[in-house]
Design a protein around this motif. Structure first.
Motif, PDB file in Angstrom:
ATOM      1  N   ARG A 261       0.844  -1.212   0.000  1.00 44.05           N
ATOM      2  CA  ARG A 261       0.000   0.000   0.000  1.00 44.05           C
ATOM      3  C   ARG A 261       0.870   1.249   0.000  1.00 44.05           C
ATOM      4  NH1 ARG A 261      -3.215  -2.929   3.407  1.00 44.05           N
ATOM      5  NH2 ARG A 261      -2.242  -2.047   5.263  1.00 44.05           N
ATOM      6  N   ARG A 262       1.938   1.234   0.796  1.00 52.68           N
ATOM      7  CA  ARG A 262       2.826   2.398   0.858  1.00 52.68           C
ATOM      8  C   ARG A 262       3.488   2.655  -0.494  1.00 52.68           C
ATOM      9  NH1 ARG A 262       6.477   1.509   6.049  1.00 52.68           N
ATOM     10  NH2 ARG A 262       7.309   3.551   5.480  1.00 52.68           N
ATOM     11  N   PHE A 263       3.809   1.604  -1.223  1.00 56.40           N
ATOM     12  CA  PHE A 263       4.379   1.751  -2.562  1.00 56.40           C
ATOM     13  C   PHE A 263       3.318   2.148  -3.578  1.00 56.40           C
ATOM     14  CE2 PHE A 263       8.184  -0.829  -1.388  1.00 56.40           C
ATOM     15  CZ  PHE A 263       9.141   0.007  -1.925  1.00 56.40           C
ATOM     16  N   GLY A 264       2.091   1.712  -3.351  1.00 59.33           N
ATOM     17  CA  GLY A 264       1.045   1.924  -4.344  1.00 59.33           C
ATOM     18  C   GLY A 264       1.197   0.980  -5.530  1.00 59.33           C
ATOM     19  N   GLN A 265       2.008  -0.055  -5.350  1.00 58.31           N
ATOM     20  CA  GLN A 265       2.264  -1.050  -6.388  1.00 58.31           C
ATOM     21  C   GLN A 265       2.565  -2.382  -5.714  1.00 58.31           C
ATOM     22  OE1 GLN A 265       4.952   0.022  -9.627  1.00 58.31           O
ATOM     23  NE2 GLN A 265       5.055   2.068  -8.751  1.00 58.31           N
ATOM     24  N   ARG A 266       2.568  -3.420  -6.506  1.00 59.69           N
ATOM     25  CA  ARG A 266       2.818  -4.759  -5.991  1.00 59.69           C
ATOM     26  C   ARG A 266       4.275  -4.921  -5.541  1.00 59.69           C
ATOM     27  NH1 ARG A 266       1.841 -10.491  -8.799  1.00 59.69           N
ATOM     28  NH2 ARG A 266       1.046 -11.543  -6.949  1.00 59.69           N
ATOM     29  N   LEU A 267       4.455  -5.603  -4.431  1.00 60.92           N
ATOM     30  CA  LEU A 267       5.759  -5.885  -3.852  1.00 60.92           C
ATOM     31  C   LEU A 267       6.168  -7.299  -4.247  1.00 60.92           C
ATOM     32  CD1 LEU A 267       8.007  -5.151  -1.729  1.00 60.92           C
ATOM     33  CD2 LEU A 267       6.495  -6.185  -0.010  1.00 60.92           C
ATOM     34  N   PHE A 268       7.437  -7.501  -4.601  1.00 54.52           N
ATOM     35  CA  PHE A 268       7.964  -8.821  -4.976  1.00 54.52           C
ATOM     36  C   PHE A 268       9.106  -9.182  -4.038  1.00 54.52           C
ATOM     37  CE2 PHE A 268       5.866  -7.201  -8.654  1.00 54.52           C
ATOM     38  CZ  PHE A 268       5.271  -8.311  -9.231  1.00 54.52           C
ATOM     39  N   VAL A 269       8.987 -10.341  -3.388  1.00 56.13           N
ATOM     40  CA  VAL A 269       9.993 -10.776  -2.425  1.00 56.13           C
ATOM     41  C   VAL A 269      10.441 -12.191  -2.783  1.00 56.13           C
ATOM     42  CG1 VAL A 269      10.551 -11.169   0.002  1.00 56.13           C
ATOM     43  CG2 VAL A 269       8.900  -9.381  -0.629  1.00 56.13           C
ATOM     44  N   ALA A 270      11.745 -12.327  -3.019  1.00 52.62           N
ATOM     45  CA  ALA A 270      12.354 -13.633  -3.259  1.00 52.62           C
ATOM     46  C   ALA A 270      13.121 -14.005  -1.999  1.00 52.62           C
ATOM     47  CB  ALA A 270      13.296 -13.565  -4.459  1.00 52.62           C
ATOM     48  N   TYR A 271      12.805 -15.162  -1.453  1.00 53.85           N
ATOM     49  CA  TYR A 271      13.492 -15.661  -0.270  1.00 53.85           C
ATOM     50  C   TYR A 271      14.538 -16.684  -0.703  1.00 53.85           C
ATOM     51  CZ  TYR A 271      10.380 -13.545   3.165  1.00 53.85           C
ATOM     52  OH  TYR A 271       9.703 -12.662   3.959  1.00 53.85           O
ATOM     53  N   LEU A 272      15.769 -16.494  -0.225  1.00 55.00           N
ATOM     54  CA  LEU A 272      16.868 -17.391  -0.544  1.00 55.00           C
ATOM     55  C   LEU A 272      17.232 -18.220   0.687  1.00 55.00           C
ATOM     56  CD1 LEU A 272      19.165 -18.328  -2.454  1.00 55.00           C
ATOM     57  CD2 LEU A 272      20.509 -16.389  -1.569  1.00 55.00           C
ATOM     58  N   PHE A 273      17.233 -19.542   0.515  1.00 54.40           N
ATOM     59  CA  PHE A 273      17.578 -20.478   1.580  1.00 54.40           C
ATOM     60  C   PHE A 273      18.708 -21.374   1.104  1.00 54.40           C
ATOM     61  CE2 PHE A 273      13.102 -19.484   2.129  1.00 54.40           C
ATOM     62  CZ  PHE A 273      13.011 -19.228   3.481  1.00 54.40           C
ATOM     63  N   SER A 274      19.317 -22.084   2.027  1.00 53.41           N
ATOM     64  CA  SER A 274      20.266 -23.108   1.625  1.00 53.41           C
ATOM     65  C   SER A 274      19.490 -24.138   0.801  1.00 53.41           C
ATOM     66  CB  SER A 274      20.892 -23.775   2.847  1.00 53.41           C
ATOM     67  OG  SER A 274      19.904 -24.536   3.538  1.00 53.41           O
ATOM     68  N   PRO A 275      20.143 -24.849  -0.096  1.00 55.53           N
ATOM     69  CA  PRO A 275      19.407 -25.839  -0.902  1.00 55.53           C
ATOM     70  C   PRO A 275      18.635 -26.855  -0.055  1.00 55.53           C
ATOM     71  CG  PRO A 275      21.544 -25.429  -1.882  1.00 55.53           C
ATOM     72  CD  PRO A 275      21.525 -24.704  -0.550  1.00 55.53           C
ATOM     73  N   ASP A 276      19.199 -27.303   1.053  1.00 55.59           N
ATOM     74  CA  ASP A 276      18.504 -28.276   1.891  1.00 55.59           C
ATOM     75  C   ASP A 276      17.265 -27.668   2.547  1.00 55.59           C
ATOM     76  OD1 ASP A 276      18.320 -30.925   3.120  1.00 55.59           O
ATOM     77  OD2 ASP A 276      18.739 -29.838   4.993  1.00 55.59           O
ATOM     78  N   MET A 277      17.391 -26.429   3.081  1.00 54.09           N
ATOM     79  CA  MET A 277      16.243 -25.760   3.696  1.00 54.09           C
ATOM     80  C   MET A 277      15.182 -25.456   2.633  1.00 54.09           C
ATOM     81  SD  MET A 277      14.661 -24.621   6.333  1.00 54.09           S
ATOM     82  CE  MET A 277      15.721 -24.296   7.695  1.00 54.09           C
TER      83      MET A 277
END
Length: 146
Positions: A83-99
């Motif tokens: 809402r604060r951006f007034g646009q869609r937010l995109f979040v990529a989460y990076l984990f270790s391959p096992d997690m």
């Protein structure tokens, strides 16, 4: 704008103008949920300063959040930031391959398609290059140079 990192207690944040990505590398697992929330608020403030709504969150040094923190992120935090951006937010989460494998095989895993009707999009990765590619694939195409 430079890509010099900003050091917070829990994260190292670097705005990459060449990628239009805000990279947050979490340094350790916080002891209290309140610490986690405060760091996420600082992340949002820096993202708004740079007008960057494409985030790569490196959680290789953190555990998955508890259920209350997940609820807060999904129902309050991400919608509020979008809402604060007034646009869609995109979040990529990076984990270790096992997690990453454990996350995508968990019974409560929500694939990226589950966020299509939300003001934010999430995806989970075990490879940083793939995470950056996903973020860039959702960025608007710049107008052609004259």
């Amino acid at each position: 704008m430079s890509d010099q990192p900003t050091f917070l207690a829990l994260q190292e944040l670097t705005f990459r103008p060449d990628l239009d990505v805000l990279l947050g590398r979490w340094r350790y697992q916080p002891a209290l949920p309140a610490e986690l929330r405060a760091s996420y608020q600082q992340l949002a403030d820096l993202a708004l300063t740079h007008r960057c709504r494409f985030w790569l969150q490196d959680l290789r040094r953190r555990l998955s959040p508890d259920e209350e923190t997940k609820r807060w992120l999904l129902q309050e935090y991400y919608p509020s930031v979008a809402r604060r951006f007034g646009q869609r937010l995109f979040v990529a989460y990076l984990f270790s391959p096992d997690m990453h494998r454990q996350i995508v095989e968990a019974p409560d895993y929500a694939p990226p398609e589950a966020y299509q009707d939300k003001t934010y999009a999430l995806n989970f990765f075990g490879n940083e290059g793939e995470a950056v590619q996903w973020l860039q694939a959702h960025q608007p195409t710049p107008p052609p140079k004259a």
